[in-house]
Design an enzyme around this catalytic site. Structure first.
Site, short mmCIF file in Angstrom:
data_model
loop_
_atom_site.label_atom_id
_atom_site.label_comp_id
_atom_site.label_asym_id
_atom_site.label_seq_id
_atom_site.Cartn_x
_atom_site.Cartn_y
_atom_site.Cartn_z
N VAL A 47 -1.77 3.06 3.60
CA VAL A 47 -1.09 4.37 3.66
C VAL A 47 -2.06 5.49 3.31
O VAL A 47 -2.10 6.53 3.98
CB VAL A 47 0.15 4.37 2.72
CG1 VAL A 47 0.76 5.76 2.68
CG2 VAL A 47 1.18 3.34 3.20
N GLU A 225 3.69 -8.46 3.84
CA GLU A 225 2.55 -8.47 2.94
C GLU A 225 2.08 -9.91 2.72
O GLU A 225 2.88 -10.86 2.80
CB GLU A 225 2.97 -7.93 1.56
CG GLU A 225 3.57 -6.55 1.59
CD GLU A 225 2.51 -5.46 1.57
OE1 GLU A 225 1.35 -5.76 1.31
OE2 GLU A 225 2.88 -4.31 1.85
N LYS A 240 14.71 1.22 -4.04
CA LYS A 240 15.20 2.35 -3.23
C LYS A 240 16.64 2.71 -3.60
O LYS A 240 17.02 3.88 -3.63
CB LYS A 240 15.07 2.01 -1.74
CG LYS A 240 13.60 1.84 -1.34
CD LYS A 240 13.42 1.16 0.01
CE LYS A 240 11.94 0.88 0.27
NZ LYS A 240 11.70 0.03 1.44
N GLY A 347 4.91 1.31 6.93
CA GLY A 347 3.70 1.48 7.74
C GLY A 347 3.01 2.80 7.44
O GLY A 347 3.62 3.76 6.92
#
Ligand code: HSE
Length: 449
Positions: A47, A225, A240, A347
């Site tokens: 990122v 991952e 989240k 992503g």
């Protein structure tokens, strides 16, 4: 563009082929003056590299200026590994250091924290705030686990902390929740908050494959991952949920209070999607259902009920039809009703979209992601599996023995190795199921998905 081209080709099949044109000169974009905030980037992983690429790109900066904003300037990068070639052309005047402290000086206005985890990253955010920097982070682990501490530190330092990218990456969800939905009382939040697990479950269902096989392929393709624990055990989705709950209901939930496993009958319960088998999906499919890792929370008085567990839901429902790596979130709120959003939740490019928007927001004078909300305290969470509800019950290897009449009385719909129950509390239902000498798996049914 593709669609238009096909339409033209099939509409005029006898047109002569056009003369080949000379290749256009590559367009050069002159770099606009970067009068926006000076940015230091902590962490140059996938990122971080995507963010740096845009910050260094004159065409991106020109677009920012064309949209009426000041282009930010990348002035420093901190990473332990400065040797790996990440395909970036980093100008000499961008300082590159292995110790982030060196960038907490007067040359930096904003720190972007992309170190990951909640240890060093947490200290880096606290140090940056104390040094008078505003901070942008995509780190959901950090914000969910240490949100209260970081919020207090930001408020005390009089600096801003923004974390739009921490929830559903490229799907703009926190801003609308705090701002455009601010006239509403949020009743419930739910959705599919993890692309890796949704990809795995979707592929297990569509290709009739087992979990380990699909996970290995997802890792090989870079969707999952190398260490998938945070995703497959439901931590990532729980982070989240904690962050969304803070903004909807004004308090930080203890991450350890978020239930991440469906109940077990006569065996160990598994976290996240670890207990989901191809055979369960096939029973669900015969009953018109799919299995999804659903995150949900609902306010009732001072308490929030919620969890992150696999659930059985109709395949043609909004949540049920969310497949692959797509994320989905919906709010039910008064007076607006049900509002939903979907899009890329992971992503480099999608996450950089939210991070850079936070940088631009800070450059335009915006404050923290919590906006004008008052300081948050704690928020109690209990799981939502206690009351009466429908269950998908899977009894593996039942074969021709079939279900007893007592069990059939519980069923709304059944197939050879499973059934969907009438609304019942788990204890009453499992008491009736107790006589099976084989594995039983139960999934809560989400009836109004
Ligand atoms: N690993 C996450 C996902 C993205 O698969 O959705 C970052 O939260």
């Amino acid at each position: 563009m593709d669609h238009d081209a096909q339409m033209t080709d099939s509409s005029f099949p006898s047109d002569p082929a056009p003369e080949p044109e000379a290749a256009p000169e590559p367009e050069t974009v002159s770099a606009p003056e970067r009068t926006g905030p000076r940015v230091a980037l902590f962490g140059l992983g996938t990122v971080g590299t995507a963010v740096a690429a845009r910050l260094l790109d004159p065409a991106w900066a020109a677009g920012v200026v064309a949209r009426g904003q000041a282009a930010p300037r990348l002035v420093g990068i901190a990473d332990l590994d400065l040797d790996t070639d990440r395909g970036l052309l980093i100008p000499a005047d961008v300082r590159q250091v292995t110790d982030y402290h060196e960038l907490l000086d007067d040359e930096v206005d904003i720190v972007i924290e992309l170190i990951g985890g909640s240890g060093v990253a947490g200290q880096a955010v606290l140090d940056a705030l104390a040094a008078g920097k505003s901070v942008v982070t995509a780190n959901k682990d950090l914000v969910a686990r240490r949100g209260k501490e970081l919020e207090e530190a930001a408020r005390e330092a009089g600096q801003s902390l923004r974390f739009e990218a921490a929830v559903l990456a490229g799907v703009p969800v926190l801003g609308p929740l705090v701002d455009e939905l601010s006239a509403n009382e949020v009743g419930h939040i739910r959705g599919i908050f993890n692309g890796t697990t949704n990809y795995i479950l979707s592929t297990m269902a569509s290709d009739a494959r087992e979990y380990a096989d699909v996970l290995a392929e997802a890792q090989a393709r870079g969707y999952a991952e190398a260490d998938p624990v945070s995703d497959v055990e439901g931590w990532d989705a729980a982070y989240k949920l904690v962050i969304l709950s803070r903004l909807a209901w004004g308090g930080w939930i203890d991450i350890e209070a978020v239930r991440r496993s469906a109940p077990a009958v006569g065996g160990e319960s598994a976290d996240g999607i670890l207990g989901v088998k191809r055979s369960h999906m096939s029973v669900a499919a015969r009953l018109g259902l799919v299995l999804k890792l659903v995150s949900r929370a609902e306010r009732s008085g001072d308490l929030v009920h919620g969890a992150v567990t696999p659930m059985a839901l109709k395949g043609d429902s909004r949540l049920g039809a969310t497949s692959g790596v797509t994320n989905y979130v919906e709010f039910t709120a008064e007076p607006v009703g049900r509002v939903s959003m979907a899009g890329p939740g992971a992503g480099g490019p999608a996450t950089s979209s939210a991070i850079l928007a936070d940088v631009l927001a800070l450059g335009s004078g915006a404050g923290s992601t919590w906006g004008k909300l008052p300081p948050a305290d704690g928020l109690e969470l209990e799981d939502d599996l206690g009351g009466e509800r429908g269950w998908l019950v899977v009894v593996e290897g039942l074969g021709e023995a079939g279900f007893s009449d007592g069990v059939k009385e519980l069923a709304l719909a059944s197939t050879d190795e499973g059934f969907v129950s009438r609304p019942a509390c788990l204890t009453a239902m499992t008491a009736k199921l107790g006589h099976f000498d084989r594995p039983i798996t139960v999934y809560p049914v989400l009836a109004d998905a």
